[in-house]
Design an enzyme around this catalytic site. Structure first.
Site, PDB file in Angstrom:
ATOM      1  N   SER A 289       0.782  -1.238   0.000  1.00  8.91           N
ATOM      2  CA  SER A 289       0.000   0.000   0.000  1.00  8.91           C
ATOM      3  C   SER A 289       0.814   1.288   0.000  1.00  8.91           C
ATOM      4  O   SER A 289       0.255   2.357  -0.253  1.00  8.91           O
ATOM      5  CB  SER A 289      -0.960   0.003   1.189  1.00  8.91           C
ATOM      6  OG  SER A 289      -1.911  -1.034   1.051  1.00  8.91           O
ATOM      7  N   VAL A 290       2.107   1.244   0.290  1.00  8.72           N
ATOM      8  CA  VAL A 290       2.928   2.451   0.144  1.00  8.72           C
ATOM      9  C   VAL A 290       2.856   2.944  -1.304  1.00  8.72           C
ATOM     10  O   VAL A 290       2.936   4.142  -1.582  1.00  8.72           O
ATOM     11  CB  VAL A 290       4.384   2.180   0.579  1.00  8.72           C
ATOM     12  CG1 VAL A 290       5.285   3.371   0.270  1.00  8.72           C
ATOM     13  CG2 VAL A 290       4.442   1.876   2.075  1.00  8.72           C
TER      14      VAL A 290
END
Length: 564
Positions: A289-290
């Site tokens: 998700s970064v």
């Protein structure tokens, strides 16, 4: 009778003279070259005059690798052959050296000079020579021979590298800048007679050229602290391995690049081979998700969304022959784009990203540096994996948008997120302060780091404000990353990694991470923490506290004033 005796005498004399003539012809002709070579070997000594290897320092000049006074132990085999066994036994015991190699050198015929041990600390070498002298043995001496040492032990060892017992460089800056650091050995040639140097003999000396020093961008204090925080984080999470990086937002200079497990550069032979390089540069993983930070900032830059754009997020989302779900269970919910980022919704990210064509998303991610080496100047750096857009199905594009189906290395991803902190401009990360040529001639360093604009300043500022909700909101994914008195922007990441016999996600481990920067209103430092296969926890609960400690240390050390 006397005439006969006279004739016999002449014949005998002639025979003796003939024998001498034949021998003289043999000496002057057939064996002349052999005897001359033997005479030269016995009468001439050739010595190496070692160059001093250049130092590797941190950004403040503190030594991470340096060459100290040392000695080589040498022998004159014409004097040691008789007691070779006894001498070899003492040296082997004191220096943990190979007895049989020593024995061969001590008995070497037709020479006055042989190396027995190289790069021995002065006190140790002198102790060995004293033992031999006290035992009555002759023919052993010492010569100058610098010893490589690493005063910081494991601090930055994954970046600095090491040299082995023979002085050969292995891994890290030691290997990449070997030609620059090594310098050039000199030599001394002189004649000896009766075991002594002949003052009027043929003597020639070529002086050594010492190696150049290099400085890394690493801050030794920050590197030490980052390594300790990373180690404690992994032990607490019962994780296999991990990495952490700290960047100066404006320059891209790497202040810390830590790996765990790591090694002591003074004891490299005692460490597993897989620990000797930098996993942060060598290994790749799916960022999870970064990655959403890159996707959403691209959407903002393209004018497709705003931070307040409403998104209706269903329980699941069909994609090709599969379906996408969020990490948290829910029915249909209503979020803004800021809420999508703060709660790290896969579905919300995909719904927004579908407004970008595959080619456009691919090209924007390459602008962030994905799919290419950073060019930081380290051997073995991976370029990561970003499959070409022409082969994407719907599911491929959707998963790439939220950080699966592609792979990065730690420094590569940190530099990509740094675009948001650096007002939308990508700046190439640097590990070398200034500039220097690698062994292949490539010039690298902070003085030649390249930069280019990726997104607009407005899009970068909007994304940073949205990232603040990750740490500010109670329902955000990493409130533990917040720092009192400072505005903090961050993003968590949790990604499945392919594994098992099937190399599929269902059998693979998880990688959790946290990337963030502070102060969010005037970014100075970025920290990215990656932990592979923790026993439990996610990017917020595992990476968030580690981020908090490291960036707090940076803000304090560099006296960055609190927000406002």
């Amino acid at each position: 009778m006397s005439v006969i005796r006279l004739r016999v005498g002449f014949i005998l004399i002639a025979m003796v003279i003939s024998l001498f003539a034949v021998r003289l012809l043999q000496l002057q002709g057939l064996d002349a070259a052999t005897y001359a070579a033997k005479a030269r070997a016995v009468g001439v000594v050739n010595e190496v005059l070692p160059a001093t290897r250049g130092s590797i320092t941190d950004r403040s000049g503190r030594p991470l690798a340096e060459s100290l006074d040392g000695l080589m132990i040498v022998a004159d085999p014409t004097k040691t052959e008789k007691h070779a066994r006894e001498i070899a036994k003492i040296i082997a015991a004191e220096l943990d050296a190979d007895y049989f190699k020593l024995l061969t050198a001590l008995r070497k015929p037709d020479t006055h000079f042989q190396y027995l041990a190289r790069r021995v600390p002065s006190t140790k070498a002198n102790h060995v020579v004293e033992l031999l002298e006290d035992a009555g043995f002759e023919g052993i001496d010492t010569r100058r021979d610098p010893v490589r040492t690493y005063p910081a032990h494991d601090v930055a060892a994954n970046i600095v590298g090491f040299t082995n017992a023979e002085g050969q460089a292995g891994e890290g800056a030691e290997l990449v800048f070997d030609r620059l650091l090594a310098g050039k050995d000199g030599s001394a040639t002189f004649e000896v007679g009766g075991g002594n140097r002949l003052p009027l003999g043929d003597n020639s000396v070529v002086q050594p050229v010492n190696g150049d020093n290099i400085a890394l961008t690493i801050d030794q204090d920050v590197q030490w602290y980052t390594q300790r925080v990373l180690r404690d984080t992994l032990l607490k999470a019962r994780a296999e391995q991990g990495s952490a990086v700290a960047l100066d937002v404006r320059t891209g200079e790497v202040l810390a690049l830590a790996d765990y497990p790591t090694f002591d550069a003074n004891l490299s032979t005692e460490s597993p081979e897989e620990d000797l390089g930098s996993r942060a540069l060598r290994d790749v993983y799916e960022p999870g998700s970064v990655q959403k930070v890159l996707t959403i900032s691209s959407l903002l830059d393209a004018g497709k969304v705003t931070p307040r754009t409403p998104v209706v997020v269903p329980e699941s989302l069909p994609s090709s022959d599969s379906s996408i779900k969020d990490w948290f269970p829910h029915g249909k919910i209503h979020l803004t784009m800021t809420g999508v980022l703060a709660k790290s919704s896969n579905i919300g990210t995909v719904l927004a990203a579908r407004q970008l064509r595959s080619q456009e998303l691919y090209e924007r991610l390459t602008d962030f540096g994905l799919g290419s080496r950073t060019g930081v100047g380290m051997k073995g750096e991976s370029s990561g994996i970003l499959p070409h857009w022409s082969g994407w199905r719907e599911i491929n594009k959707d998963t790439v948008a939220f950080g699966q189906g592609l792979a990065v290395n730690v420094l590569q991803m940190a530099a990509a997120v740094n675009v948001i902190a650096n007002d939308g401009v990508y700046v190439q990360p640097s590990l070398l302060k200034g500039r220097a040529a690698m062994n292949d001639g490539t010039v690298v360093g902070s003085d030649v780091a390249e930069s280019h604009r990726v997104i607009s300043s407005a899009a970068a500022r909007q994304t940073a404000l949205m990232m603040e909700m990750v740490t500010d909101l109670e329902e955000g994914t990493a409130p533990s990353a917040a720092i009192e008195g400072y505005r903090v922007a961050g993003k968590t990441g949790t990604a499945q990694q392919p594994g098992g016999a099937c190399h599929c996600y269902s059998q693979g481990p998880f990688t959790v991470s946290f990337a963030g920067f502070a102060p969010a209103d005037d970014p100075r430092f970025l920290v990215y923490v990656v932990v592979h296969d923790p026993y439990s926890g996610g990017g917020g609960s595992v990476g968030g506290p580690a981020f908090h400690k490291i960036i707090s240390f940076l803000l304090s050390k560099y006296a960055v004033p609190p927000t406002g």
